[in-house]
Design an enzyme around this catalytic site. Structure first.
Site, mmCIF file in Angstrom:
data_model
loop_
_atom_site.group_PDB
_atom_site.id
_atom_site.type_symbol
_atom_site.label_atom_id
_atom_site.label_comp_id
_atom_site.label_asym_id
_atom_site.label_seq_id
_atom_site.Cartn_x
_atom_site.Cartn_y
_atom_site.Cartn_z
ATOM 1 N N HIS A 213 -12.717 3.463 -0.060
ATOM 2 C CA HIS A 213 -12.538 2.602 1.119
ATOM 3 C C HIS A 213 -13.203 1.240 0.921
ATOM 4 O O HIS A 213 -13.596 0.564 1.880
ATOM 5 C CB HIS A 213 -13.079 3.274 2.403
ATOM 6 C CG HIS A 213 -12.307 4.482 2.818
ATOM 7 N ND1 HIS A 213 -12.909 5.649 3.229
ATOM 8 C CD2 HIS A 213 -10.976 4.722 2.859
ATOM 9 C CE1 HIS A 213 -11.983 6.545 3.514
ATOM 10 N NE2 HIS A 213 -10.797 6.019 3.284
ATOM 11 N N ARG B 86 -2.804 -2.088 -3.243
ATOM 12 C CA ARG B 86 -3.977 -1.253 -3.067
ATOM 13 C C ARG B 86 -3.900 -0.129 -4.106
ATOM 14 O O ARG B 86 -2.912 0.603 -4.162
ATOM 15 C CB ARG B 86 -3.986 -0.655 -1.669
ATOM 16 C CG ARG B 86 -5.165 0.222 -1.448
ATOM 17 C CD ARG B 86 -5.185 0.774 -0.071
ATOM 18 N NE ARG B 86 -6.406 1.513 0.142
ATOM 19 C CZ ARG B 86 -6.634 2.231 1.211
ATOM 20 N NH1 ARG B 86 -5.732 2.291 2.170
ATOM 21 N NH2 ARG B 86 -7.758 2.875 1.362
ATOM 22 N N ARG C 273 -9.155 16.893 4.561
ATOM 23 C CA ARG C 273 -10.121 17.144 3.473
ATOM 24 C C ARG C 273 -11.446 17.588 4.077
ATOM 25 O O ARG C 273 -11.833 17.093 5.132
ATOM 26 C CB ARG C 273 -10.310 15.866 2.650
ATOM 27 C CG ARG C 273 -9.097 15.499 1.827
ATOM 28 C CD ARG C 273 -9.250 14.121 1.201
ATOM 29 N NE ARG C 273 -8.446 13.124 1.869
ATOM 30 C CZ ARG C 273 -8.604 11.813 1.755
ATOM 31 N NH1 ARG C 273 -9.559 11.330 0.994
ATOM 32 N NH2 ARG C 273 -7.823 10.978 2.400
ATOM 33 N N ASN D 134 0.880 -1.165 0.000
ATOM 34 C CA ASN D 134 0.000 0.000 0.000
ATOM 35 C C ASN D 134 0.924 1.224 0.000
ATOM 36 O O ASN D 134 1.502 1.571 1.022
ATOM 37 C CB ASN D 134 -0.887 -0.020 1.254
ATOM 38 C CG ASN D 134 -1.850 1.151 1.309
ATOM 39 O OD1 ASN D 134 -1.813 2.047 0.467
ATOM 40 N ND2 ASN D 134 -2.705 1.144 2.322
ATOM 41 N N GLU E 263 -7.771 -4.402 5.392
ATOM 42 C CA GLU E 263 -7.743 -4.256 3.929
ATOM 43 C C GLU E 263 -6.654 -5.134 3.308
ATOM 44 O O GLU E 263 -6.832 -5.672 2.214
ATOM 45 C CB GLU E 263 -7.485 -2.782 3.578
ATOM 46 C CG GLU E 263 -8.640 -1.877 3.956
ATOM 47 C CD GLU E 263 -8.206 -0.474 4.350
ATOM 48 O OE1 GLU E 263 -7.433 -0.338 5.320
ATOM 49 O OE2 GLU E 263 -8.647 0.487 3.698
#
Ligand code: ADP
Length: 395
Positions: free
Chosen positions: A182, A94, A242, A10, A380
């Site tokens: 996600h 990822r 964000r 990742n 993940e």
């Protein structure tokens, strides 16, 4: 462990997270090592633990580790020193954006890379680094197959209205739609739910992935029917840096009224807003919770307010709610934030079990609570390893 492994990568702007899996099966895998090289290009540091969480490595690397390629070289050297002649059967990555084309994990080819490069402007913080890691592996291990696993795939199949961006058809034809993100985290939660919470697994569930990036997903029968992140990873909840949902008129004003450049607006929206922008102190929830500054309190208040508002909206899309699940950094570790979001959602029938919440789950609501609440660690990396193993027929 045996002498074969799957490597999960990742890659971010200044970090390379990795997990080495052995004994991969359809249902599980052993973690031989997991860790990250952080501070790439500045003061790189290599940290790794084994599957039991014991430290294997925590060392400063020399400054020659200036990019992802250099980080991969360090990782390869370390893997050889740790595991001798270990064979890497495949590398799973990822990749944040699969666009409208990639509905499933995909074996990397030059054509796939071309398609994914075209999506970089839609995820400028992540996609270029995800792809740079794939390129760096290709250069170093050209014969090892690689699999791209997308954060968007799990959301494909949503109702047409959930994917729609209400602009004219000629704009939508350019790929302007809601994608959701996600997805690997939500897919993992949907996968473990029947074992952890069988009574609600097939029901109406909201999963709140609250990390430095944050979103919520409405699951019905364990499938995504809506997500608070849309065309890009800017929408919905307030995040570390964000803003989440923003009146598009504000963006017009930044360009027209304040004469900001596209680059400056991008930096503002991806790196300077959200918790950091509101507080002026930090993008890290831990710092804000520890601060007495009114601006830190306002940032937390807004984070909770926005989360509760999105829970209400997603409950409407689901036609009711059976369970609320918290996951990712803040969702898994911050009892005070879970408590505040549950209290703000008490009208839905969520009754928090405070001792269970303080311990951290799995079930954090009282036995009689009409809507149950949970804190479930996401994984993940395991989803990426499973997809990689399945696509490469490793089990
Ligand atoms: P990412 O989104 O980068 O993958 P995580 O899901 O690990 O990261 O979430 C990271 C965020 O989780 C941090 O920025 C921090 O705000 C938050 N966090 C981690 N631990 C705690 C904690 N104990 N209390 C509150 N927030 C936490």
């Amino acid at each position: 462990m045996n002498d074969a492994c799957v490597l999960v990568v990742n890659a971010g702007s200044s970090s390379l997270k990795f997990t080495v899996y052995s004994n991969l099966t359809a249902a599980n895998a052993d973690v031989a090592a997991t860790g990250q090289i952080e501070g790439i290009g500045a003061t790189p540091r290599f940290k790794a633990r084994n599957g039991a969480g014991e430290k294997l490595m925590d060392e400063r690397l020399d400054d020659t580790v200036k990019n992802l390629g250099g980080a991969l070289d360090s990782l390869a050297r370390w893997l050889r020193s740790m595991f001798g002649g270990i064979r890497v059967l495949g590398v799973g990555h990822r990749v944040v954006h699969g666009g409208s084309q990639y509905h499933k994990p995909t074996i990397v080819t030059p054509q796939v890379m071309n398609d994914l490069r075209a999506l970089a402007p839609l995820a400028p913080l992540h996609q270029p680094h995800n792809l740079a890691a794939i390129e760096a592996v290709t250069q170093r291990m050209p014969h090892v197959p690689q699999v791209a696993c997308f954060d968007t795939s799990f959301h494909r199949g949503q109702p047409a209205v959930a994917e729609l961006v209400p602009l004219p058809a000629e704009i939508r034809a350019q790929g302007v739609q809601r994608y959701g993100f996600h997805g690997l985290s939500y897919e993992y939660i949907a996968w473990v739910l029947p074992r952890i919470a069988p009574a609600v697994a097939e029901g109406r569930v909201i999963v709140a992935h609250l990390g430095s990036g944050a979103s919520m997903c409405a699951l019905k029968n364990r499938r995504s029917i809506d997500c608070t992140l849309g065309f890009t990873a800017l929408d919905g909840l307030c995040m570390g840096t964000r803003p989440g949902s923003l009146d598009p008129g504000v963006v017009l004003h930044l360009f027209q009224g304040l004469a900001m450049t596209a680059h400056d607006v991008e930096t503002l929206l991806y790196k300077k807003s959200g918790l950091l922008g509101i507080s002026g102190i930090s993008n890290d929830m831990r710092d804000l919770l520890a601060s007495a500054a009114p601006a830190a309190r306002l940032a937390i208040d807004y984070f909770v307010y926005r989360a509760a508002k999105e829970i209400g909206a997603l409950t409407a899309t689901l036609g009711g709610l059976d369970a609320l699940i918290f996951t990712a950094g803040i969702g898994e570790k911050s009892a005070p934030i879970r408590k505040r979001i549950c209290e703000a959602s008490a009208w839905l029938g969520i009754e928090l079990d405070e001792p269970a919440n303080n311990i951290g789950g799995l079930r954090i609501s009282r036995a009689g609570s009409r809507v149950s609440a949970w804190a479930i660690p996401t994984n993940e990396e395991l989803m990426i390893a499973r997809h990689t193993g399945a696509l490469l027929a490793l089990f």
